[in-house]
Design an enzyme around this catalytic site. Structure first.
Site, PDB file in Angstrom:
ATOM      1  CG  PHE A 164      -2.718  -1.503  -4.037  1.00  0.00           C
ATOM      2  CD1 PHE A 164      -3.357  -1.448  -5.268  1.00  0.00           C
ATOM      3  CD2 PHE A 164      -2.016  -0.383  -3.601  1.00  0.00           C
ATOM      4  CE1 PHE A 164      -3.309  -0.296  -6.044  1.00  0.00           C
ATOM      5  CE2 PHE A 164      -1.971   0.777  -4.372  1.00  0.00           C
ATOM      6  CZ  PHE A 164      -2.622   0.812  -5.595  1.00  0.00           C
ATOM      7  CG  ASP A 249       4.340  -1.860  -0.178  1.00  0.00           C
ATOM      8  OD1 ASP A 249       4.479  -0.778   0.414  1.00  0.00           O
ATOM      9  OD2 ASP A 249       3.725  -1.975  -1.254  1.00  0.00           O
ATOM     10  CE  LYS A 278      -0.980   5.306  -0.304  1.00  0.00           C
ATOM     11  NZ  LYS A 278      -0.786   3.919  -0.712  1.00  0.00           N
TER      12      LYS A 278
HETATM   13  C1  LIG Z   1      -0.394   3.383  -2.030  1.00  0.00           C
HETATM   14  C2  LIG Z   1       0.447   2.182  -2.000  1.00  0.00           C
HETATM   15  C3  LIG Z   1       1.447   1.963  -2.965  1.00  0.00           C
HETATM   16  C4  LIG Z   1       1.639   2.858  -4.159  1.00  0.00           C
HETATM   17  O1  LIG Z   1       1.932   4.169  -3.833  1.00  0.00           O
HETATM   18  P1  LIG Z   1       1.703   5.323  -4.942  1.00  0.00           P
HETATM   19  O2  LIG Z   1       2.315   6.528  -4.308  1.00  0.00           O
HETATM   20  O3  LIG Z   1       0.234   5.438  -5.139  1.00  0.00           O
HETATM   21  O4  LIG Z   1       2.407   4.887  -6.166  1.00  0.00           O
HETATM   22  C5  LIG Z   1       2.255   0.849  -2.820  1.00  0.00           C
HETATM   23  N1  LIG Z   1       2.089  -0.005  -1.806  1.00  0.00           N
HETATM   24  C6  LIG Z   1       1.132   0.154  -0.866  1.00  0.00           C
HETATM   25  C7  LIG Z   1       1.016  -0.831   0.241  1.00  0.00           C
HETATM   26  C8  LIG Z   1       0.276   1.245  -0.945  1.00  0.00           C
HETATM   27  O5  LIG Z   1      -0.698   1.382  -0.041  1.00  0.00           O
END
Ligand SMILES: *Cc1c(COP(=O)(O)O)cnc(C)c1O
Length: 425
Positions: A164, A249, A278
């Site tokens: 994700f 990520d 985040k």
């Molecule tokens: C939440 C998340 C995203 C996307 O972040 P947004 O601020 O919702 O666009 C990307 N990668 C990971 C691993 C995430 O948990």
């Protein structure tokens, strides 16, 4: 229509919106308006929150809950952290947005703080996580063409199933979740999805046109999936061997969530680049970043990439304080200690519906057997007992409280979980 019950700070509750008689709207009325006007792209628990502090939130009826989700990890520092509120308020009183057409005095301290914290020499600020990931994809492709020498248009980025990374068209182009993709094609080419945790598959998939491997060191949305111990070091070695960028990520796994600075730290692995988001926001104002060293970051020249709000002084001031608070207040070590306390307690759970419990720091996935009827029943029941958390996919209860959680709050959460399992089986 009766006014909502008094809360510890009634003056804050139901602020702003009122019905025809001037009373605050009830939860049911607020939900009805949301349903009528808002797009139905989420399925929230029907709890309408009006206030938060640390690990606690209060709904409009004055009921207090322990926040076991922390806005998917965006509130690692706890709700309304006083130092971050103060930094944000002070900055808001001076200057909020300059655009990058001009410089601002908050960006340099933010760069310095994030570079010192992360160990990367360079920072590119954006707003949301998805934008940071898009930045990483662009950086990897351009690095491939201009540094590695991949033929134009041929760059390939390797990703893993269960990933994700956000919701843009390019990002869902490499999702293997049919719901995320259905109806949104045509998709961006140039990605290949491999089995998560499988080094042999990765080795076979690398070609001279491979520019990057993009991975979550622990898959959060995927269900708190922790790869085999040799996976991250193995990815690192393969990337070194074939001159491929390893990009982590760490938007959800980073900034203390797993009890270390980054989830990659557990494996002693340093990726070539990283995305953060985040909790970089302190839970207050969206800030994300793409981190790398000079060779990768220097692919960007003026005009190649950007965002109107990226690097704005308000966001920079908030993020600088968010990183400092995390360190000054020992939140990362607390995540490790409280996570261990959780794990120890959950180890003693003996309920037939639980298939597996996965835990790293304050990130816990309780996977249920299909016969349990889905995790949603459990999150609804937990809500009724005063703990808010969210299922991920169908069968996993995800628990990810703010990193400021203390022993008694961990014990309360565990006791509540036990009551829910005793009730639902
Ligand atoms: C939440 C998340 C995203 C996307 O972040 P947004 O601020 O919702 O666009 C990307 N990668 C990971 C691993 C995430 O948990």
């Amino acid at each position: 229509m009766s006014r909502s019950k008094s809360t510890p700070s009634d003056s804050h509750s139901g602020a702003g919106i009122g019905n025809a008689t001037g009373h605050a709207l009830s939860a049911a009325e607020l939900i009805a308006i949301e349903q009528r006007i808002g797009a139905h792209n989420y399925k929230p628990l029907d709890v309408v929150i009006t206030r938060g502090e640390g690990c606690w939130v209060w709904d409009v009826e004055g009921t207090r809950y322990l926040d076991g989700l922390a806005a998917y990890g965006a509130v690692n520092q706890g709700h309304q952290h006083p130092r971050i509120v103060a930094a944000m308020t002070a900055q808001l009183g001076r200057m909020s947005l300059t655009s990058r057409a001009f410089r601002n005095d908050q960006l340099a301290p933010f760069y310095q703080e994030l570079s010192d914290f992360s160990g990367y020499t360079r920072v590119l600020p954006m707003n949301t996580g998805a934008e940071a990931v898009e930045t990483a994809l662009k950086a990897a492709r351009k690095w491939g063409y201009t540094v590695k020498g991949v033929p134009d248009g041929e760059a390939e980025i390797l990703v893993f199933d269960g990933n994700f990374a956000g919701r843009t068209i390019s990002i869902i182009s490499f999702s293997d979740d049919e719901q995320y993709r259905f109806g949104f094609g045509p998709f961006t080419p140039g990605f290949r999805i491999l089995p998560y945790g499988n080094l042999a598959a990765l080795e076979r998939a690398i070609t001279p046109n491979t520019v990057a491997v993009l991975l979550e060191p622990v898959q959060g949305e995927g269900g708190i999936i922790i790869p085999p111990a040799d996976f991250l070091p193995g990815v690192r070695a393969l990337c070194d061997q074939h001159r491929v960028l390893m990009i982590a990520d760490e938007i959800q796994s980073g900034l203390g969530r797993t009890g270390k600075r980054f989830a990659c730290d557990h494996a002693g692995v340093r990726p070539d680049a990283m995305t953060l988001g985040k909790a970089l926001s302190g839970g207050m104002y969206p800030v994300s970043a793409f981190l790398a060293d000079d060779e990768v970051m220097d692919v960007f020249g003026p005009g190649d990439h950007g965002s109107t709000f990226g690097g704005n002084p308000l966001g920079a001031a908030v993020a600088t304080e968010a990183i400092r608070v995390l360190q000054d207040e020992g939140m990362i070590d607390n995540a490790a200690a409280m996570g261990a306390r959780f794990a120890e307690a959950l180890d003693r759970f003996d309920f037939g519906s639980i298939r597996e419990v996965r835990q790293t720091g304050l990130w816990i996935g309780i996977e249920l057997w299909e016969q349990a009827g889905g995790a949603r029943r459990y999150t609804e029941d937990l809500r009724a007992r005063g703990v808010l958390c969210k299922e991920t996919h169908e069968h996993v209860i995800r628990i990810a409280p703010p990193l400021v959680i203390d022993e008694s709050q961990v014990d309360l959460t565990v006791d509540t979980l036990r009551a829910t399992f005793e009730s639902l089986g």
